[in-house]
Design a protein around this motif. Sequence first.
Motif, PDB file in Angstrom:
ATOM      1  N   LEU A  36       0.819  -1.217   0.000  1.00 15.91           N
ATOM      2  CA  LEU A  36       0.000   0.000   0.000  1.00 15.91           C
ATOM      3  C   LEU A  36       0.848   1.260   0.000  1.00 15.91           C
ATOM      4  O   LEU A  36       0.333   2.362  -0.146  1.00 15.91           O
ATOM      5  N   HIS A  37       2.180   1.114   0.187  1.00 12.17           N
ATOM      6  CA  HIS A  37       3.072   2.279   0.214  1.00 12.17           C
ATOM      7  C   HIS A  37       3.242   2.876  -1.180  1.00 12.17           C
ATOM      8  O   HIS A  37       3.193   2.148  -2.181  1.00 12.17           O
ATOM      9  N   ASP A  38       3.485   4.187  -1.238  1.00  9.38           N
ATOM     10  CA  ASP A  38       3.955   4.759  -2.496  1.00  9.38           C
ATOM     11  C   ASP A  38       5.438   4.411  -2.629  1.00  9.38           C
ATOM     12  O   ASP A  38       6.039   3.815  -1.738  1.00  9.38           O
ATOM     13  N   THR A  39       6.040   4.794  -3.766  1.00  6.97           N
ATOM     14  CA  THR A  39       7.409   4.353  -4.039  1.00  6.97           C
ATOM     15  C   THR A  39       8.401   4.873  -3.008  1.00  6.97           C
ATOM     16  O   THR A  39       9.252   4.128  -2.517  1.00  6.97           O
ATOM     17  N   LEU A  40       8.284   6.160  -2.641  1.00 10.57           N
ATOM     18  CA  LEU A  40       9.208   6.700  -1.646  1.00 10.57           C
ATOM     19  C   LEU A  40       9.015   6.006  -0.304  1.00 10.57           C
ATOM     20  O   LEU A  40       9.988   5.681   0.388  1.00 10.57           O
ATOM     21  N   GLY A  41       7.777   5.753   0.063  1.00  6.77           N
ATOM     22  CA  GLY A  41       7.505   5.051   1.317  1.00  6.77           C
ATOM     23  C   GLY A  41       8.115   3.661   1.331  1.00  6.77           C
ATOM     24  O   GLY A  41       8.649   3.205   2.342  1.00  6.77           O
ATOM     25  N   LEU A  42       8.034   2.971   0.183  1.00 10.12           N
ATOM     26  CA  LEU A  42       8.662   1.653   0.062  1.00 10.12           C
ATOM     27  C   LEU A  42      10.166   1.740   0.279  1.00 10.12           C
ATOM     28  O   LEU A  42      10.755   0.948   1.016  1.00 10.12           O
ATOM     29  N   CYS A  43      10.794   2.708  -0.389  1.00 10.95           N
ATOM     30  CA  CYS A  43      12.248   2.857  -0.283  1.00 10.95           C
ATOM     31  C   CYS A  43      12.659   3.187   1.145  1.00 10.95           C
ATOM     32  O   CYS A  43      13.670   2.671   1.647  1.00 10.95           O
ATOM     33  N   GLU A  44      11.892   4.040   1.811  1.00 10.75           N
ATOM     34  CA  GLU A  44      12.217   4.408   3.188  1.00 10.75           C
ATOM     35  C   GLU A  44      12.098   3.204   4.120  1.00 10.75           C
ATOM     36  O   GLU A  44      12.957   2.979   4.988  1.00 10.75           O
ATOM     37  N   ALA A  45      11.028   2.409   3.939  1.00 11.30           N
ATOM     38  CA  ALA A  45      10.838   1.222   4.774  1.00 11.30           C
ATOM     39  C   ALA A  45      11.935   0.193   4.514  1.00 11.30           C
ATOM     40  O   ALA A  45      12.460  -0.428   5.437  1.00 11.30           O
ATOM     41  N   ASN A  47      14.992   0.782   3.370  1.00 13.39           N
ATOM     42  CA  ASN A  47      16.252   1.298   3.910  1.00 13.39           C
ATOM     43  C   ASN A  47      16.311   1.138   5.430  1.00 13.39           C
ATOM     44  O   ASN A  47      17.370   0.829   5.999  1.00 13.39           O
ATOM     45  N   HIS A  48      15.181   1.331   6.086  1.00 15.46           N
ATOM     46  CA  HIS A  48      15.122   1.167   7.543  1.00 15.46           C
ATOM     47  C   HIS A  48      15.459  -0.266   7.936  1.00 15.46           C
ATOM     48  O   HIS A  48      16.184  -0.508   8.912  1.00 15.46           O
ATOM     49  N   GLU A  49      14.953  -1.231   7.174  1.00 20.58           N
ATOM     50  CA  GLU A  49      15.249  -2.632   7.472  1.00 20.58           C
ATOM     51  C   GLU A  49      16.723  -2.945   7.250  1.00 20.58           C
ATOM     52  O   GLU A  49      17.375  -3.576   8.075  1.00 20.58           O
ATOM     53  N   GLU A  50      17.275  -2.489   6.133  1.00 18.89           N
ATOM     54  CA  GLU A  50      18.678  -2.778   5.814  1.00 18.89           C
ATOM     55  C   GLU A  50      19.626  -2.131   6.824  1.00 18.89           C
ATOM     56  O   GLU A  50      20.719  -2.632   7.081  1.00 18.89           O
ATOM     57  N   GLY A 202      16.746 -11.024  11.553  1.00 14.24           N
ATOM     58  CA  GLY A 202      15.298 -11.024  11.718  1.00 14.24           C
ATOM     59  C   GLY A 202      14.545 -11.254  10.417  1.00 14.24           C
ATOM     60  O   GLY A 202      15.132 -11.511   9.362  1.00 14.24           O
ATOM     61  N   PRO A 203      13.217 -11.137  10.460  1.00 11.74           N
ATOM     62  CA  PRO A 203      12.394 -11.355   9.267  1.00 11.74           C
ATOM     63  C   PRO A 203      12.767 -10.390   8.144  1.00 11.74           C
ATOM     64  O   PRO A 203      13.109  -9.238   8.400  1.00 11.74           O
ATOM     65  N   GLU A 204      12.677 -10.896   6.938  1.00 15.81           N
ATOM     66  CA  GLU A 204      13.032 -10.081   5.779  1.00 15.81           C
ATOM     67  C   GLU A 204      11.898  -9.133   5.398  1.00 15.81           C
ATOM     68  O   GLU A 204      10.738  -9.337   5.775  1.00 15.81           O
ATOM     69  N   PHE A 205      12.255  -8.102   4.622  1.00 15.86           N
ATOM     70  CA  PHE A 205      11.272  -7.144   4.104  1.00 15.86           C
ATOM     71  C   PHE A 205      10.194  -7.887   3.316  1.00 15.86           C
ATOM     72  O   PHE A 205       9.011  -7.577   3.410  1.00 15.86           O
ATOM     73  N   LEU A 206      10.626  -8.846   2.517  1.00 18.06           N
ATOM     74  CA  LEU A 206       9.729  -9.798   1.862  1.00 18.06           C
ATOM     75  C   LEU A 206       9.977 -11.140   2.535  1.00 18.06           C
ATOM     76  O   LEU A 206      11.108 -11.646   2.504  1.00 18.06           O
ATOM     77  N   ALA A 207       8.971 -11.729   3.158  1.00 14.88           N
ATOM     78  CA  ALA A 207       9.142 -12.924   3.972  1.00 14.88           C
ATOM     79  C   ALA A 207       9.896 -14.017   3.217  1.00 14.88           C
ATOM     80  O   ALA A 207       9.493 -14.428   2.125  1.00 14.88           O
ATOM     81  N   GLY A 208      11.020 -14.451   3.803  1.00 19.75           N
ATOM     82  CA  GLY A 208      11.793 -15.550   3.240  1.00 19.75           C
ATOM     83  C   GLY A 208      12.777 -15.173   2.157  1.00 19.75           C
ATOM     84  O   GLY A 208      13.547 -16.022   1.692  1.00 19.75           O
ATOM     85  N   ARG A 211      17.950 -12.956   0.161  1.00 20.08           N
ATOM     86  CA  ARG A 211      18.922 -12.160  -0.599  1.00 20.08           C
ATOM     87  C   ARG A 211      18.956 -10.728  -0.081  1.00 20.08           C
ATOM     88  O   ARG A 211      19.815  -9.941  -0.472  1.00 20.08           O
ATOM     89  N   LEU A 212      18.035 -10.381   0.828  1.00 23.72           N
ATOM     90  CA  LEU A 212      17.941  -9.017   1.338  1.00 23.72           C
ATOM     91  C   LEU A 212      18.841  -8.845   2.557  1.00 23.72           C
ATOM     92  O   LEU A 212      20.044  -8.818   2.437  1.00 23.72           O
ATOM     93  N   LYS A 213      18.289  -8.754   3.786  1.00 28.52           N
ATOM     94  CA  LYS A 213      19.139  -8.491   4.948  1.00 28.52           C
ATOM     95  C   LYS A 213      20.159  -9.598   5.186  1.00 28.52           C
ATOM     96  O   LYS A 213      21.318  -9.328   5.498  1.00 28.52           O
TER      97      LYS A 213
END
Length: 680
Positions: A36-45, A47-50, A202-208, A211-213
Amino acid sequence: MAEKITASFMALSRSENILDHLQTEARNPVAHQIDLHDTLGLCEAFNHEEAQVSTAIASCLPDISSLINDLVPRLQAGGRLIYVGAGNSGRVGFMDSSELPVTFSVDPGQFITVVAGGKSAIIHAQEGAEDSEDDGVTKLQALQLTPQDTVIGISASGRTPFVLGALRTAIEKSCLSAALTNTHLSILDALRPTYSICVLTGPEFLAGSTRLKAGSAAKQILNMISTCSMIKLGKTYKSLMIDVRVKNHKLRARGRRIVRQVCAGCPVYTLDRDGTVSSTSINVPESEDGDIILDRLIEQCEGSIKLACAVAISGLALKDAKHRLVSVDGNFRNFLDNLGPSISMLPELPVVYEYFLCVDGGGTKCTVSIATRSGVVGRGTAGACNFNCVKLDDIMRQITLASHKAVSQLPEANQFGPNHLPKLTQVWVGLAGIYHTSHSNLEQLIWRLEKLFNVSYRHKEMRLTSDDMLLSSAISTDGSGECGISVIAGTGSVATAFRKEGDKIIQLGRTGGWGYILGDYGSAFDIGKRALQSVLAEVEQSQFDKSRNLTELEMTILAKLGCRENEVLSTFGLARIVTELGFRGVNPDTHSQSILQSGTKSLVQMIKPLAAKNVCHPRNSVLVLSGALMNLPPYKDMLLAEWVREGMTPFMKVVVIKDASDYTAQVLASQSAHQDIDRR
């Protein structure tokens, strides 16, 4: 008993149900509404996880450092470092090991990555390859392991069968072994390798999606292991990659730079065409002739930068320099120590930078940028600095805070100490509302800025203007225009005309600048406000016309705000919705386009009075645009099209500035460089 516990744990770990309980497979509560996020919101979320990766790694540093200490003597004895992984884990290992030969001149056969599915799996994923434990055993047995080898198994889940088989084989062969996982109490831990490095990302931005965190953590740790090992092996000197070999144009330039830096402050010995050593009384000049001399030296040293440095600083013949390097296992610092105190005790020559600082103090925030001649090297932000609504004490507090934040990012920040600024060559302070302050306030401001930055306003080391005049720096070093008009479409739009007179830029006039409540024409705030006004108007209209349907723009805004029609009270993020709908490539929303068009029309009317022939005629002027929307090409193009539609002469040149403080700081540095050239 321990063996029975291990066997039971491994049997449990192999079961399919255990996957549901792995930390890396869990759903991330932060990301449950990411679609449901816009593109900037996605990038911010994202980046916060990484950003959590480095913190997770920090708890593992004692184990990582112990592993490196055990690894280094094995590498010195000719042992191999072998990474084992499947999928992304294998690719991360391959990426690290493949960079080492060219960066540190190591034997490629000493640094190996074994990937499930073979080398072809590095490019094309072979998902089933990781499920064969026997294949992992076979691949490691083929390497004929010895106790001098080190094997690091990489598996985010800690249960990959291919890695399991490989690591068990390494342990059986008495290798130094390590398991790199992201799950506590894993099957790889149960093998009891020498080191278990568990990074709980911890849990990934996309579950499972490990390749991310998990992948970021693996890459950082492998980089840390290999780089720190190379440093301990003497493959570097200070912070220089002295063991790099010249194999392309970029490395040739880096090689020259390293030789110059190593030999700074002492005579440089070079090789003539016949290999005879000759010397110069000063450093080889940074010129085309100097580059030719160093290129010849590096070429005669077979592309080895370390050997070239050894010859250049010692004056030894090529053969003798090579022999001495071998005698100290290639450790350049030890090589210098063996030359005697005249070389090894050379004083450390500090790197001297010229720093140029710009303050952009606006109505919503203060930004401080610091640049050297190579570009922006520090940036800090703090609160508002508008003289119309902020007291002088608070303005100085915000400027000081932003300045210290910027200084903390400088390459030599540790030399300045807490709450100290470096010596500044030039400062430009641009503050909103400065034209409306009293003379006594202005004098007090100048005095306090001089004290803060240790510069003289009288001696022209500091310039003080309104924030909109920072954009006039666009014509400071550009001979294509003597006149310009800047347009800031932000929280309080303003247009300013200026002209270059000698080494000064004077203001000719300005329009707008009334603040965001009265004069925010064409800004993101304005576009969001117009969109909200449109929705409110339609909500009112629906009282009398129940059959009318909401437009796409109106429905999108209501969804963004998460409210019903009678709850619309915020403009947050609405400009982004309008621009995305209005400028999309297929079927752009006409309602959004109409709002955007009204914004550009307001800006054109604000610019027009400044474009008169007796002020700043467009034919001979530069148009300088700044603000979030101005960095959106379709909006800029719409503004210029509206300008022409109004029958106005096109500007000679259009410049878009993303960040005024960054741009101005770089202009100050560029001007200083040009002045140095002129003096020569």
